[in-house]
Motif scaffolding. Structure first.
Motif, PDB file in Angstrom:
ATOM      1  N   THR A   1       0.892  -1.164   0.000  1.00  0.00           N
ATOM      2  CA  THR A   1       0.000   0.000   0.000  1.00  0.00           C
ATOM      3  C   THR A   1       0.924   1.205   0.000  1.00  0.00           C
TER       4      THR A   1
ATOM      5  N   ARG B   1      -0.703   6.603   1.047  1.00  0.00           N
ATOM      6  CA  ARG B   1      -1.685   6.636   2.135  1.00  0.00           C
ATOM      7  C   ARG B   1      -1.943   8.083   2.534  1.00  0.00           C
TER       8      ARG B   1
ATOM      9  N   SER C   1      -7.340   6.228   7.178  1.00  0.00           N
ATOM     10  CA  SER C   1      -8.091   5.821   6.001  1.00  0.00           C
ATOM     11  C   SER C   1      -9.155   6.878   5.781  1.00  0.00           C
TER      12      SER C   1
ATOM     13  N   THR D   1     -11.768   6.796   4.140  1.00  0.00           N
ATOM     14  CA  THR D   1     -13.125   6.248   4.153  1.00  0.00           C
ATOM     15  C   THR D   1     -13.483   5.602   5.483  1.00  0.00           C
ATOM     16  N   GLY D   2     -12.523   5.542   6.405  1.00  0.00           N
ATOM     17  CA  GLY D   2     -12.782   4.990   7.732  1.00  0.00           C
ATOM     18  C   GLY D   2     -13.376   6.042   8.657  1.00  0.00           C
TER      19      GLY D   2
ATOM     20  N   GLU E   1      -8.855  10.410  -3.437  1.00  0.00           N
ATOM     21  CA  GLU E   1      -8.907   9.085  -2.792  1.00  0.00           C
ATOM     22  C   GLU E   1      -9.128   7.990  -3.832  1.00  0.00           C
TER      23      GLU E   1
ATOM     24  N   ILE F   1      -6.491   4.984  -4.602  1.00  0.00           N
ATOM     25  CA  ILE F   1      -6.859   3.564  -4.526  1.00  0.00           C
ATOM     26  C   ILE F   1      -6.499   2.847  -5.829  1.00  0.00           C
TER      27      ILE F   1
END
Length: 132
Positions: free
Chosen positions: A36, A39, A57, A59-60, A82, A86
């Protein structure tokens, strides 16, 4: 592929930084083996109330709370970054995984050549793992 992706990642980080220079988070490159590569890292700037830089994250839960602090007019842009992050990570991680596996298989072929050349020896280095 990987070099192109890394150049794209650099452009992604720079573009976000130029568009949102005082943002509460930014996209950064991590050099670990997690596959990954890019970030989000929350800012430790006093104005954002975060005592240290932390990976999040977007989206967290923490990312959604951070997005709630971003002006509504900018949220769509953040989500587009984002999405690009991704997709970029998917391409880079797939290519890197393929390179790891190919190297593992080539190492196996080299081990076969060594056995054929030198015979079986208990003192030979064990350069194979048990991944299969």
């Amino acid at each position: 592929m990987i070099r192109d992706g890394e150049a794209e990642g650099t452009r992604l980080c720079e573009s976000f930084g130029k568009q949102f220079p005082t943002a509460p988070a930014k996209i950064v490159r991590y050099n670990d083996r997690s596959l990954t590569f890019y970030r989000w890292r929350q800012s430790s700037a006093r104005r954002w109330g975060n005592p240290s830089t932390t990976a999040i994250s977007l989206t967290g839960q923490a990312g959604r709370a951070l997005l709630a602090r971003v002006p509504i007019s900018a949220r769509g842009h953040w989500l587009n970054y984002e999405r690009r992050r991704i997709y970029l990570n998917m391409r880079l991680s797939t290519a890197s995984y393929e390179l790891y596996r190919l190297q593992d298989w080539l190492d196996g072929l080299d081990a076969i050549k060594a056995i054929e050349r030198d015979g079986l020896s208990v003192d030979a280095p064990d350069n194979q793992n048990e991944r299969g």
